[in-house]
Design a protein around this motif. Structure first.
Motif, mmCIF file in Angstrom:
data_model
loop_
_atom_site.group_PDB
_atom_site.id
_atom_site.type_symbol
_atom_site.label_atom_id
_atom_site.label_comp_id
_atom_site.label_asym_id
_atom_site.label_seq_id
_atom_site.Cartn_x
_atom_site.Cartn_y
_atom_site.Cartn_z
ATOM 1 N N PHE A 32 0.815 -1.229 0.000
ATOM 2 C CA PHE A 32 0.000 0.000 0.000
ATOM 3 C C PHE A 32 0.846 1.276 0.000
ATOM 4 O O PHE A 32 0.323 2.369 0.121
ATOM 5 C CB PHE A 32 -0.956 -0.007 1.191
ATOM 6 N N GLY A 33 2.170 1.117 -0.116
ATOM 7 C CA GLY A 33 3.056 2.283 -0.121
ATOM 8 C C GLY A 33 3.295 2.809 -1.519
ATOM 9 O O GLY A 33 2.637 2.384 -2.474
ATOM 10 N N PRO A 34 4.292 3.715 -1.654
ATOM 11 C CA PRO A 34 4.532 4.360 -2.955
ATOM 12 C C PRO A 34 4.990 3.393 -4.044
ATOM 13 O O PRO A 34 4.789 3.659 -5.227
ATOM 14 C CB PRO A 34 5.623 5.387 -2.644
ATOM 15 N N THR A 35 5.590 2.252 -3.638
ATOM 16 C CA THR A 35 6.034 1.302 -4.662
ATOM 17 C C THR A 35 4.947 0.277 -4.989
ATOM 18 O O THR A 35 5.098 -0.519 -5.903
ATOM 19 C CB THR A 35 7.296 0.536 -4.201
ATOM 20 N N ASP A 69 -10.107 9.179 -2.865
ATOM 21 C CA ASP A 69 -10.008 10.633 -2.955
ATOM 22 C C ASP A 69 -9.280 11.242 -1.752
ATOM 23 O O ASP A 69 -9.725 12.214 -1.147
ATOM 24 C CB ASP A 69 -11.421 11.243 -3.096
ATOM 25 N N ILE A 70 -8.194 10.609 -1.365
ATOM 26 C CA ILE A 70 -7.350 11.158 -0.293
ATOM 27 C C ILE A 70 -5.900 11.133 -0.746
ATOM 28 O O ILE A 70 -5.554 10.452 -1.708
ATOM 29 C CB ILE A 70 -7.491 10.362 1.031
ATOM 30 N N SER A 71 -5.038 11.873 -0.013
ATOM 31 C CA SER A 71 -3.620 11.905 -0.383
ATOM 32 C C SER A 71 -2.960 10.579 0.012
ATOM 33 O O SER A 71 -3.181 10.082 1.118
ATOM 34 C CB SER A 71 -2.930 13.067 0.333
ATOM 35 N N PRO A 72 -2.120 10.008 -0.889
ATOM 36 C CA PRO A 72 -1.464 8.735 -0.549
ATOM 37 C C PRO A 72 -0.466 8.874 0.590
ATOM 38 O O PRO A 72 0.039 7.884 1.091
ATOM 39 C CB PRO A 72 -0.763 8.338 -1.848
ATOM 40 N N ASN A 73 -0.167 10.095 0.971
ATOM 41 C CA ASN A 73 0.775 10.296 2.068
ATOM 42 C C ASN A 73 0.144 11.133 3.185
ATOM 43 O O ASN A 73 0.834 11.705 4.007
ATOM 44 C CB ASN A 73 2.050 10.969 1.543
ATOM 45 N N LEU A 97 -2.635 7.082 6.191
ATOM 46 C CA LEU A 97 -1.749 6.387 7.134
ATOM 47 C C LEU A 97 -2.569 5.603 8.160
ATOM 48 O O LEU A 97 -2.225 4.476 8.527
ATOM 49 C CB LEU A 97 -0.845 7.393 7.858
ATOM 50 N N GLU A 98 -3.672 6.212 8.618
ATOM 51 C CA GLU A 98 -4.530 5.508 9.586
ATOM 52 C C GLU A 98 -5.121 4.249 8.956
ATOM 53 O O GLU A 98 -5.237 3.207 9.598
ATOM 54 C CB GLU A 98 -5.641 6.430 10.079
ATOM 55 N N ILE A 99 -5.501 4.367 7.670
ATOM 56 C CA ILE A 99 -6.065 3.193 6.976
ATOM 57 C C ILE A 99 -5.000 2.087 6.894
ATOM 58 O O ILE A 99 -5.290 0.909 7.106
ATOM 59 C CB ILE A 99 -6.563 3.583 5.559
ATOM 60 N N MET A 100 -3.761 2.485 6.627
ATOM 61 C CA MET A 100 -2.682 1.485 6.560
ATOM 62 C C MET A 100 -2.461 0.822 7.916
ATOM 63 O O MET A 100 -2.240 -0.392 8.006
ATOM 64 C CB MET A 100 -1.386 2.141 6.073
ATOM 65 N N GLU A 139 -2.927 4.486 -6.392
ATOM 66 C CA GLU A 139 -4.218 4.121 -6.995
ATOM 67 C C GLU A 139 -5.318 4.052 -5.931
ATOM 68 O O GLU A 139 -6.415 4.573 -6.126
ATOM 69 C CB GLU A 139 -4.117 2.764 -7.711
ATOM 70 N N ILE A 140 -4.992 3.399 -4.807
ATOM 71 C CA ILE A 140 -6.006 3.253 -3.745
ATOM 72 C C ILE A 140 -6.402 4.625 -3.205
ATOM 73 O O ILE A 140 -7.577 4.924 -3.015
ATOM 74 C CB ILE A 140 -5.470 2.351 -2.612
ATOM 75 N N ALA A 141 -5.401 5.456 -2.977
ATOM 76 C CA ALA A 141 -5.684 6.792 -2.444
ATOM 77 C C ALA A 141 -6.537 7.587 -3.431
ATOM 78 O O ALA A 141 -7.427 8.343 -3.027
ATOM 79 C CB ALA A 141 -4.369 7.523 -2.164
#
Lengths: 362, 276
Positions: free
Chosen positions: B120-123, B134-138, B143-146, B128-130
């Motif tokens: 689920f990180g940048p690699t 409709d949220i920022s991947p960072n 982060l809470e979802i992760m 795509e999930i973010a």
């Protein structure tokens, strides 16, 4: 009947031959089993380089542990086990040496026992309350800002650019317990502060947190390297060896010589070894560390890491040239932090970071 | 009574004494630049008063809130799995599932956490999930979802395995009777199965929740230093700055809050069940 060869006559004749040829019985790998030692060092490229150098010393067999984050994490481990911590030797740096001296944990060292100490500049040697040397410096290094040239949306030339909206989530900020919080000092210096007055740094850090430009708060070298190499972040403040690691695969710009900015300085420090007073193998530990900082080993160790050697007979090469300053450059680009002042602020800084900065990170 | 002596001895030696030591340390004055409090350090309540700042309240609330969400989600995923294994799956499939769930519990925590971080990180699929959410991947929400995903890795097998026994003990004829009397399947589930398995659900919830609030590695790696659990604060005090008294004070507060929470929840549930 000819003379019989007893164990005693054999040892005496071998010793006499050793004296005559200028060799000693002691270092021969055939004459004694290696002495077991327990050491702790940083992970990643540092432990790899340490192990490489250690391969050349057959007199010791070292069981290695790694720091779980900053070198300061070893302090509670030693404290909780004192006077019987398992470590004989510990790799650490300036602020950790200061705390260890305060706790009275360090074995005094001397040039008599460790002749290679004579080739290390006096300014790098820490002394205990009795004025005795207690550390074996192995590297001169620097901490500084830098960025990945292929991914950073801003070419950093002024510290104020860290607030540029283009850097959204692009900064890898070291946690306050890492690097003695020199990253905060760099912000403070840029705004007229210093080690005794970090307030301007806190103000800018809060702005930075609010801006959303901090993408990760890293607590280990590995986190920093992963964050930079995966492209999660592209701008950071860290030390030489991890920067060199990132630069192996990506174009990196390290800001060690920046004109006209009071904050974008190269913060110089040393890392090195100490022997704990509690060690039962002090002599072997000292001999090993003396071997470790011989001119050739010191140069080879630092070449692997891209750091500058501490032994005056060794040369700085490769990545270390980034901090190989001339006398004029030293005045202009380098900064020698007051680690004593930073060490006593560490606890308060961590609490302040938790209460005033993390809530703004969003 | 004699039979209890070994247990009492172990309890006193391994729990009471260390806790008493922590409680004592928590009221000692810490001098920066040292490791822990000196043996003759004066007593103070400063380590506790510091925790009254709003930011610390937020860390406690975040820990309890994220743990609650993860535990509820784990139960809502684990319950259907357990129900399916007890009531629907054949013996072979049940064996495979249970083996899989038990194997998941034995999987190294670091392997799981880094698997989530990489996936689920940048690699991985983070961007795509973010974008779908409709949220920022960072951003903080991501982060809470992760972290919740990382926690659920542990919680779902725990919840499912502990609920299997609960569902197994419910007489299936009660559910069938509800259907025979004309109740729709959903109504029969909600009015017969769920109330009858409530005690087991509560036990599974408490198991998941206590695991979550004491989680350390998951928020440390997946929170990227921006989302912190109380356990991370405790580690920072003890492991990184040598402020044992500060770490001890947070530990004691966390212990009291956790015990209170468990007590309140079990009391509330107990009094409700007594009425029923």
């Amino acid at each position: 009947m000819g003379p019989s060869l007893t164990r005693r006559t054999f040892l005496l004749s071998t010793a006499a031959a050793g004296i005559a040829t200028g060799t000693s019985l002691h270092p021969s790998p055939l004459s004694a089993a290696p002495t077991p030692l327990v050491g702790i060092d940083w992970g990643g490229p540092l432990i790899a380089a340490t192990k490489k150098i250690t391969e050349g010393d057959k007199n010791v067999e070292i069981t290695w542990e790694l720091h779980t984050g900053g070198a300061g994490t070893v302090l509670p481990k030693i404290k909780s086990a004192w006077p019987h911590p398992k470590y004989d030797i510990v790799a650490a740096w300036n602020p950790v040496f200061i705390t260890m001296i305060n706790e009275g944990w360090l074995e005094p060292l001397s040039e008599k026992e460790m002749p290679n100490l004579a080739d290390i500049p006096q300014q790098l040697l820490f002394k205990d309350k009795a004025g005795q040397i207690v550390n074996v410096p192995r590297s001169l290094a620097g901490m500084f800002w830098g960025y990945r040239e292929d991914t950073a949306p801003v070419k950093l030339e002024r510290i104020e650019q860290l607030l540029d909206p283009k850097l959204k989530r692009q900064i890898c900020w070291p946690g306050p317990n890492i690097n003695s919080n020199l990253q905060l000092l760099s912000l403070a210096l840029a705004h007229g502060g210093n080690e005794q007055n970090m307030e301007p740094g806190w103000e800018m850090l809060k702005q930075l947190a609010k801006s959303g430009n901090i993408g990760r708060v890293a607590h280990t070298e590995t986190e920093f390297i992963n964050s930079m190499t995966t492209g999660e972040t592209s701008v950071a403040f860290w030390n030489m060896s991890p920067w060199k690691n990132v630069s192996k695969n990506f174009q990196v710009k390290v800001l060690t010589r920046v004109d006209g900015d009071k904050g974008l300085k190269t913060f110089l420090y040393q890392d090195g070894w100490v022997v704990l007073k509690s060690s039962e193998q002090k002599q072997a530990a000292k001999e090993y560390l003396n071997f470790f900082v011989s001119p050739e080993n010191n140069q080879s160790f630092n070449e692997m890491l891209g750091q500058a050697p501490t032994n005056s007979k060794a040369k700085a090469t490769g990545f270390a040239e980034n901090i190989a300053f001339t006398k004029d450059e030293l005045q202009k680009y380098a900064y020698l932090p007051d680690f004593d002042a930073l060490a006593v602020q560490l606890d308060a800084s961590v609490k302040r970071f938790e209460t005033e900065v993390v809530p703004l990170l969003g | 009574m004699l039979i209890l002596l070994p247990a009492v001895f172990v309890l006193v030696a391994l729990l009471i004494l260390p806790l008493a030591n922590i409680a004592l340390e928590s009221i000692r004055l810490f001098v920066p630049g040292h490791v822990g409090a000196a043996s003759d350090a004066p007593y103070t309540l400063q380590n506790y008063t510091e925790l009254l700042r709003p930011a610390y309240l937020r860390y406690f609330l975040d820990t309890f809130r994220i743990s609650l969400i993860a535990s509820m989600l784990a139960l809502s995923v684990g319950y259907p799995i357990a129900y399916y294994l007890v009531r629907r799956a054949g013996p072979r499939l049940r064996r495979i599932w249970i083996t899989g769930l038990v194997a998941l519990i034995f999987l190294s925590i670091l392997v799981r956490v880094y698997a989530v971080a990489l996936t689920f990180g940048p690699t991985g699929f983070g961007t795509e999930i973010a974008a779908v959410l409709d949220i920022s991947p960072n951003g903080g929400t991501y982060l809470e979802i992760m972290i919740i995903a990382g926690l659920m890795h542990f919680l779902v097998p725990m919840a499912a395995l502990s609920l299997i026994a609960t569902i197994q003990n419910i007489n299936p004829r009660l559910f069938e009777a509800a259907l025979a009397l004309g109740a729709a399947r959903t109504v029969a589930y909600l009015t017969v199965m769920l109330p009858l398995s409530a005690r087991g659900i509560l036990a599974a919830f408490m198991l998941c929740y206590t695991f979550c609030i004491s989680a350390f590695v998951i928020p440390m790696v997946l929170g990227k230093g921006r989302v912190l659990f109380v356990s991370n604060l405790i580690y920072s005090r003890y492991g990184e700055v040598g402020d044992y008294p500060g770490g001890a004070a947070i530990s004691i507060v966390m212990l009291i809050l956790s015990v209170l929470l468990v007590y309140v929840v079990t009391q509330a549930a107990g009094s409700r069940w007594e009425k029923v």
